[in-house]
Scaffold this active site. Structure first.
Site, PDB file in Angstrom:
ATOM      1  CE1 TYR A  49     105.387  33.173  85.734  1.00 55.93           C
ATOM      2  CE2 TYR A  49     104.257  34.732  84.324  1.00 55.93           C
ATOM      3  CZ  TYR A  49     104.393  33.463  84.830  1.00 55.93           C
ATOM      4  OH  TYR A  49     103.540  32.477  84.430  1.00 55.93           O
ATOM      5  N   GLY A  50     109.507  34.467  84.585  1.00 55.33           N
ATOM      6  CA  GLY A  50     110.148  33.190  84.889  1.00 55.33           C
ATOM      7  C   GLY A  50     111.307  32.860  83.973  1.00 55.33           C
ATOM      8  CG  LEU A  81     109.909  33.010  78.364  1.00 56.82           C
ATOM      9  CD1 LEU A  81     108.482  33.459  78.096  1.00 56.82           C
ATOM     10  CD2 LEU A  81     110.603  32.647  77.070  1.00 56.82           C
ATOM     11  CD  GLU A  90     105.307  30.066  78.784  1.00 55.17           C
ATOM     12  OE1 GLU A  90     105.090  29.042  79.471  1.00 55.17           O
ATOM     13  OE2 GLU A  90     106.197  30.879  79.060  1.00 55.17           O
TER      14      GLU A  90
END
Length: 118
Positions: free
Chosen positions: A6-7, A9, A76
Site C-alpha cells: 500500500y506504500g 513498495l 520493513e
C-alpha cells in the site's frame, strides 16, 4: 505467497525494486477499513491494525517467493517496526487472504490524518 502493498513498495514508488522479481497480479482494496496515515516526513505510510476505522485501503497485489518475503521482512524491520499479518482483500471480484505489513507502535492520529491510498 501473496502480498498486498500500500506504500513505497508500489509501482513507481522508491522501494518498488524490492519486488522486481515478483509477479504483479493487479490492484485490490482491503475488505475491512483500516487507518492509514503518513509519517511525519510524508515519505511513507503506516497501516494500523484497527479494523473498521478509516478507509478501505487501495493497493497492489504480488505473488512472491519465500526469499522475497524474507527480504521484505528485513526491509520493513519485521517484527520490530512493522509486523506481517494475513488479511482479507478484495481482488478481481473475489476475496482472498494476503500478507500485509502493519506498524507495531502507531502514532496518535485524528480523522483528518487518514488517507485511503499512498
Amino acid at each position: 505467497m501473496i502480498v498486498f502493498v500500500y506504500g513505497s513498495l508500489k509501482q513507481n514508488k522508491k522501494l518498488h525494486s524490492y519486488l522486481k522479481n515478483s509477479k504483479f497480479l493487479g490492484y485490490a482494496t482491503t475488505c475491512k477499513k483500516y487507518p492509514l496515515i503518513l509519517s511525519k516526513s510524508g515519505w511513507y505510510p503506516y497501516l494500523i491494525n484497527k479494523p473498521n476505522i478509516g478507509y478501505h485501503i487501495k493497493g497492489e497485489v504480488y505473488k512472491i517467493t519465500s526469499k522475497t518475503l524474507k527480504i521484505l521482512d528485513k526491509l520493513e524491520e519485521a517484527p520490530h517496526y512493522y509486523y506481517r499479518k494475513k488479511i482479507c482483500i478484495k481482488f478481481n471480484n473475489k476475496t482472498i487472504k494476503a500478507w500485509v505489513y502493519f506498524v507495531r507502535k502507531p502514532s496518535k492520529f485524528t480523522k483528518k490524518d487518514l488517507i485511503d491510498e499512498f
